[in-house]
Write a protein that holds these residues in place. Structure first.
Motif, PDB file in Angstrom:
ATOM      1  N   UNK B 155       9.567  -1.181 -10.666  1.00 24.71           N
ATOM      2  CA  UNK B 155       9.020  -2.539 -10.024  1.00 24.71           C
ATOM      3  C   UNK B 155       7.619  -2.474  -9.296  1.00 24.71           C
ATOM      4  N   UNK B 156       6.612  -2.902  -9.759  1.00 22.76           N
ATOM      5  CA  UNK B 156       5.437  -2.767  -9.045  1.00 22.76           C
ATOM      6  C   UNK B 156       5.051  -2.938  -7.615  1.00 22.76           C
ATOM      7  N   UNK B 157       5.520  -4.391  -7.523  1.00 21.38           N
ATOM      8  CA  UNK B 157       5.217  -5.144  -6.064  1.00 21.38           C
ATOM      9  C   UNK B 157       5.718  -4.329  -4.895  1.00 21.38           C
ATOM     10  N   UNK B 158       7.052  -4.281  -5.069  1.00 21.89           N
ATOM     11  CA  UNK B 158       7.812  -3.470  -4.024  1.00 21.89           C
ATOM     12  C   UNK B 158       7.280  -2.209  -3.733  1.00 21.89           C
ATOM     13  N   UNK B 159       7.038  -1.514  -5.054  1.00 20.57           N
ATOM     14  CA  UNK B 159       6.319   0.072  -4.896  1.00 20.57           C
ATOM     15  C   UNK B 159       5.006  -0.247  -4.018  1.00 20.57           C
ATOM     16  N   UNK B 160       4.197  -1.090  -4.123  1.00 22.70           N
ATOM     17  CA  UNK B 160       2.800  -1.267  -3.527  1.00 22.70           C
ATOM     18  C   UNK B 160       3.182  -1.558  -2.160  1.00 22.70           C
ATOM     19  N   UNK B 161       4.171  -2.201  -1.747  1.00 25.53           N
ATOM     20  CA  UNK B 161       4.501  -2.382  -0.481  1.00 25.53           C
ATOM     21  C   UNK B 161       4.838  -1.044   0.192  1.00 25.53           C
ATOM     22  N   UNK B 162       5.609  -0.259  -0.611  1.00 25.80           N
ATOM     23  CA  UNK B 162       5.882   0.995   0.050  1.00 25.80           C
ATOM     24  C   UNK B 162       4.942   1.855   0.264  1.00 25.80           C
ATOM     25  N   UNK B 163       3.921   1.920  -0.968  1.00 27.69           N
ATOM     26  CA  UNK B 163       2.847   2.672  -0.886  1.00 27.69           C
ATOM     27  C   UNK B 163       2.047   2.378   0.471  1.00 27.69           C
ATOM     28  N   UNK B 164       1.774   1.087   0.750  1.00 27.43           N
ATOM     29  CA  UNK B 164       0.872   0.826   1.571  1.00 27.43           C
ATOM     30  C   UNK B 164       1.386   1.175   3.032  1.00 27.43           C
ATOM     31  N   UNK B 165       2.762   1.282   3.056  1.00 23.05           N
ATOM     32  CA  UNK B 165       3.250   1.699   4.394  1.00 23.05           C
ATOM     33  C   UNK B 165       2.984   3.263   4.407  1.00 23.05           C
ATOM     34  N   UNK B 166       3.008   4.149   3.406  1.00 26.03           N
ATOM     35  CA  UNK B 166       2.751   5.672   3.391  1.00 26.03           C
ATOM     36  C   UNK B 166       1.504   5.863   3.650  1.00 26.03           C
ATOM     37  N   UNK B 168      -1.305   3.682   4.015  1.00 31.21           N
ATOM     38  CA  UNK B 168      -2.092   3.035   4.938  1.00 31.21           C
ATOM     39  C   UNK B 168      -2.487   1.841   3.739  1.00 31.21           C
ATOM     40  N   UNK B 169      -3.208   0.629   4.688  1.00 32.66           N
ATOM     41  CA  UNK B 169      -3.360  -0.608   3.756  1.00 32.66           C
ATOM     42  C   UNK B 169      -4.821  -0.564   3.433  1.00 32.66           C
ATOM     43  N   UNK B 170      -5.130  -0.248   2.318  1.00 29.45           N
ATOM     44  CA  UNK B 170      -6.723  -0.316   1.983  1.00 29.45           C
ATOM     45  C   UNK B 170      -6.819  -0.799   0.507  1.00 29.45           C
ATOM     46  N   UNK B 171      -7.773  -1.159   0.032  1.00 27.92           N
ATOM     47  CA  UNK B 171      -7.993  -1.692  -1.310  1.00 27.92           C
ATOM     48  C   UNK B 171      -7.838  -0.542  -2.375  1.00 27.92           C
ATOM     49  N   UNK B 172      -8.315   0.552  -1.933  1.00 29.17           N
ATOM     50  CA  UNK B 172      -8.258   1.717  -2.979  1.00 29.17           C
ATOM     51  C   UNK B 172      -6.768   1.849  -3.348  1.00 29.17           C
ATOM     52  N   UNK B 173      -5.877   1.732  -2.209  1.00 26.91           N
ATOM     53  CA  UNK B 173      -4.356   1.919  -2.511  1.00 26.91           C
ATOM     54  C   UNK B 173      -3.946   0.990  -3.606  1.00 26.91           C
ATOM     55  N   UNK B 174      -4.011  -0.303  -3.162  1.00 28.48           N
ATOM     56  CA  UNK B 174      -3.759  -1.546  -3.890  1.00 28.48           C
ATOM     57  C   UNK B 174      -4.364  -1.391  -5.729  1.00 28.48           C
ATOM     58  N   UNK B 175      -5.853  -0.893  -5.745  1.00 33.95           N
ATOM     59  CA  UNK B 175      -6.046  -0.900  -6.987  1.00 33.95           C
ATOM     60  C   UNK B 175      -5.324   0.295  -7.761  1.00 33.95           C
ATOM     61  N   UNK B 176      -5.231   1.486  -7.037  1.00 30.82           N
ATOM     62  CA  UNK B 176      -4.569   2.672  -7.470  1.00 30.82           C
ATOM     63  C   UNK B 176      -3.245   2.274  -8.081  1.00 30.82           C
ATOM     64  N   UNK B 177      -2.397   1.799  -7.186  1.00 30.89           N
ATOM     65  CA  UNK B 177      -0.943   1.553  -7.537  1.00 30.89           C
ATOM     66  C   UNK B 177      -0.897   0.400  -8.715  1.00 30.89           C
ATOM     67  N   UNK B 254      -6.225  -5.344   2.829  1.00 27.17           N
ATOM     68  CA  UNK B 254      -7.138  -4.495   3.815  1.00 27.17           C
ATOM     69  C   UNK B 254      -7.634  -5.216   4.966  1.00 27.17           C
ATOM     70  N   UNK B 255      -7.165  -4.739   6.267  1.00 28.92           N
ATOM     71  CA  UNK B 255      -7.151  -5.317   7.319  1.00 28.92           C
ATOM     72  C   UNK B 255      -8.549  -5.741   7.726  1.00 28.92           C
ATOM     73  N   UNK B 256      -9.540  -4.737   7.070  1.00 32.36           N
ATOM     74  CA  UNK B 256     -11.064  -5.052   7.471  1.00 32.36           C
ATOM     75  C   UNK B 256     -11.828  -6.009   6.850  1.00 32.36           C
ATOM     76  N   UNK B 257     -11.240  -6.410   5.424  1.00 27.36           N
ATOM     77  CA  UNK B 257     -12.073  -7.221   4.511  1.00 27.36           C
ATOM     78  C   UNK B 257     -11.494  -8.776   4.952  1.00 27.36           C
ATOM     79  N   UNK B 258     -12.458  -9.401   4.626  1.00 23.38           N
ATOM     80  CA  UNK B 258     -12.340 -10.722   4.802  1.00 23.38           C
ATOM     81  C   UNK B 258     -11.950 -11.078   3.091  1.00 23.38           C
TER      82      UNK B 258
END
Ligand SMILES: Nc1ncnc2c1ncn2[C@@H]1O[C@H](COP(=O)(O)OP(=O)(O)OP(=O)(O)O)[C@@H](O)[C@H]1O
Ligand code: SF4
Ligand SMILES: [Mg+2]
Lengths: 333, 389
Positions: B155-166, B168-177, B254-258
């Motif tokens: 399942x993608x979404x839970x994995x994204x949540x886990x990955x952002x924990x590992x 860090x929260x950035x757009x690159x991670x979201x796009x990648x996953x 991404x905490x920096x982005x609006x």
């Protein structure tokens, strides 16, 4: 007479088999033997017929003559060059003078291409033509096949089955091939246009001196347009040679059965309708001995033991059957 | 000397011809996009989607010009929690005092870019791998399809949540996953399409003349799947934008982005509703809605153009189904029947033709008594031929 002529295409003991997917792992690999030990010669300018039941390997054999089907063993010659010994580049060059038209005119034309794009595709792949040249060539070719140059910018969906087949023929002829494979060119079409397409093919053959390999289920058509014919059964040659001789005197029990199924109502025809018993054997495990064993009405005891060799019983008339040839050969010797 | 010059010239002409080819390819792609836009424009829903997307893209590209303030600039912050006025069209945020109208416009940047970039990466990955699997076949196919099988059950979404924990929260991670897990459905569908086209006689005809694999892919396969690619990209992008908003809302963006999701989250956490600041919730909500809605419209319009029979219902459910990879297969399953009726993709396998089947059938399934070599039905037809021939 044929003996003095040089064949355009010559096959020597060609065999082709396809691997069958295993039903369960670690099973011994099995093969469909689509073509077994076929030798034949096609002479320039003739229409060579290829008949047989569905799945007996007609299309596979045609593909081998074009060099697009890898063979397990045997040699293929095109104008004295050995196709089976060529590398990719040489094959590509040799294939330039071979072409093919297909059974199904629907899937043989890309629905996204305009007629001009379809017919000019061979020119574009070969390269070296300007757009103006190509448009002119395509326009001429369209007229040759009975369409008009104005059809160039329309799409395949605008045309009927017969017209689509004409477009397919135009594409096949644009590079002026010497050899054309017609794989059941009319059997997908409406009966009313069969004659038109066949006549067109014959006219074009006269005009450009093309050699045809004509695959058909329809013996009546074969009799009408072919000069020589090869009757196939499960990948093997049953009877082969001059059309008139074979039709006048079908010797092989399989050919006789085919003929009697078709000319059943012929009043003049002396043959009783031959009915075949038994089932078509599986191509995966062909029977030992003659392929026709089990269905042959004239079967002998020895038929199960070995392959009947292909023997010439009269000039340009070959048969592979124990009932014929060998007996004569024995009495001769 | 002369030979060197000759070589140079040869080299130059080679480069020229390569450049020409690239140019032609680019033109062809542009032409494809243009014809696609024209098709969409004729479609009512598609036109709505196109207009909104154009508006959003305009906002995103010219955000610094349109927006009265720069929300990233700390010096341009005003008093916290202002109500709408001429200075601040939609007031200011309760937590930071940024101008909400400006944030709304800048938010289009993050939302669209995330959605589009992920959608494009998925389109490229999915089509490349799908075409490779379908056209090359063999072990390439086996490997790719095994990977698909494995990825499909994660399942993608839970994995994204886990990955952002590992990571860090950035757009690159979201796009990648999302990209790494999102290409599977598209690849599968494209593979099955490619396998159909690969066996079509027009491809065989081109190969016979000596067309290269690249030629077949560019001229025959890619155009045939391009509409599907666009549809899939639009729907995927819509889904990713929703997912991104959701993640930001959960504080995983991404905490920096609006971004619109973060605006929603801030409004929610600062109790905007309690203060009666409904605009600070409505504004990002409308932004998200417009973006997702317009992409969905385009995707669904595309689907109707591709396959007029799929007209029943068009909802968010489809977008989520699409993200779950099942939807595309449904579309294609129904498309296949449709095109078979038209005969466009009828495969060339001879045994598939009615005649072939008839002959096979009378041979294979006939009882062991008497069997004629040819079916009787065939016979009567033959006689007609004979007369007409
Ligand atoms: N690419 C392939 N892979 C595996 N088996 C194949 C392949 N092509 C053909 N065969 C098998 O080889 C045999 C001969 O096929 P082929 O297409 O040559 O028959 P055909 O005589 O042309 O039949 P039809 O009259 O229906 O066109 C069939 O049993 C078929 O299933
Ligand atoms: S060899 Fe025997 S089985 Fe085969 S066709 Fe001749 S008679 Fe029939
Ligand atoms: Mg065939």
């Amino acid at each position: 007479m044929r003996k003095n002529e040089k064949p355009l295409i010559k096959l020597e003991n060609v065999s082709v088999s396809f691997p069958v997917k295993n039903d369960f792992p670690f099973q011994k690999k099995r093969y469909v033997r689509a073509v077994t030990d076929v030798s034949m010669e096609i002479y320039p300018g003739e229409t060579f017929g290829l008949v047989g039941e569905s799945g007996c390997g007609k299309s596979t054999l045609a593909n081998t003559t074009l060099g697009i089907q890898k063979v397990d063993s045997g040699k293929i010659f095109f104008e004295d060059q050995e196709l089976t010994a060529m590398d990719k580049k040489q094959l590509k060059a040799a294939r330039r003078s071979m072409q093919m038209i297909f059974q199904d005119p629907f899937s043989s034309l890309n629905p996204r291409f305009s007629v001009y794009e379809i017919i000019s595709e061979p020119l574009r792949i070969v390269g070296g033509y300007t757009r103006e040249q190509m448009r002119e060539l395509v326009g001429n070719m369209l007229q040759e096949v009975g369409l008009s140059a104005g059809d160039m910018d329309r799409f395949p969906s605008d045309f009927s089955g017969g017209q689509k087949q004409r477009i397919g023929i135009a594409r096949a002829l644009i590079l002026k091939p010497k050899y054309l494979v017609c794989d059941e060119p009319v059997s997908a079409l409406d009966v009313s246009v069969h004659a038109q397409i066949l006549n067109l093919l014959m006219d074009l053959q006269d005009k450009y001196h093309i050699t045809y390999l004509f695959i058909s289920h329809n013996l009546a058509v074969v009799k009408r347009i072919c000069s020589r014919v090869l009757v196939m059964y499960f990948g093997k040659v049953m009877e082969y040679g001059d059309v008139d001789k074979i039709f006048a005197n079908p010797v092989h029990p399989y050919t006789q059965a085919l003929m009697s199924a078709i000319f059943d109502t012929d009043i003049d025809h002396k043959h009783e309708r031959v009915r075949l018993k038994g089932e078509v054997p599986s191509p995966i495990n062909p029977p030992i001995g003659c392929r026709f064993c089990g269905r042959c009405p004239q079967e002998l005891d020895r038929c199960k033991e070995g392959d009947p060799p292909l023997l010439e019983i009269e000039e340009d008339h070959y048969v592979a059957c124990f009932r014929h040839g060998i007996v004569e050969a024995e009495t001769d010797g | 000397m002369k030979t060197i010059q000759g070589q140079d010239q040869e080299f130059a002409t080679k480069i020229l011809s390569v450049l020409k080819k690239i140019g032609i390819t680019c033109l062809r792609i542009l032409e494809g996009i243009w014809s696609f836009i024209k098709k969409l424009w004729k479609h009512k829903q598609g036109r709505v989607g196109l207009i909104i997307v154009a508006l959003l893209v305009f906002c995103a590209v010219f955000a610094p010009i349109i927006a009265p303030y720069n929300p990233y600039d700390v010096t341009q912050r005003a008093e916290k929690g202002l109500s709408p006025s001429w200075d601040h069209l939609l007031g200011t945020s309760i937590t930071t005092g940024q101008d909400i109208f400006s944030m709304l416009i800048y938010g289009a940047r993050s939302s669209l870019s995330i959605g589009l970039i992920t959608g494009l990466v998925i389109a490229v990955l999915g089509s490349l791998l799908g075409i490779a699997a379908g056209y090359i076949g063999g072990w390439v196919d086996t490997i790719i399809m095994r990977i698909v099988d494995i990825l499909l059950v994660i399942p993608t979404l839970p994995l994204v949540i886990v990955m952002t924990n590992v990571l860090g929260t950035s757009y690159a991670v979201i796009v990648l996953v999302f990209a790494a897990f999102g290409w599977t459905g598209l690849a599968r569908v494209i593979r099955s399409q490619v396998m159909l086209i690969k066996n079509a006689n027009y491809v065989k005809a081109a190969e016979l003349i000596g067309a290269s694999k690249w030629y077949i892919m560019w001229r025959h396969i890619l155009p045939a799947v391009s509409n599907l690619l666009i549809m899939s990209t639009a729907l995927t992008s819509a889904g990713i934008m929703v997912a991104e908003a959701g993640l930001s809302f959960l504080g995983l963006g991404n905490p920096e982005a609006v971004s619109w999701g973060k605006m929603l989250a801030d409004a929610q956490s600062s109790g905007a509703m309690l203060f009666g600041h409904w605009w600070s919730i409505l504004a990002p909500g409308i932004g998200i809605f417009l973006a997702v809605f317009s992409f969905m419209r385009i995707g669904l319009a595309m689907e109707e153009i591709l396959n007029p029979r799929m007209r029943k219902g068009s909802s968010m459910v489809k977008v989520f189904k699409h993200l779950n990879n099942k939807y595309l297969e449904e579309v294609f399953a129904s498309m296949d029947d449709g095109s078979k009726l038209k005969g466009e993709y009828a495969t060339c396998s001879i045994n598939e033709t009615p005649e072939g089947r008839e002959m096979l059938a009378c041979g294979e399934y006939a009882p062991s008594e008497e069997v004629a070599v040819t079916a009787n039905g065939e016979e009567s037809k033959r006689k007609e031929d004979d007369e007409s021939a």
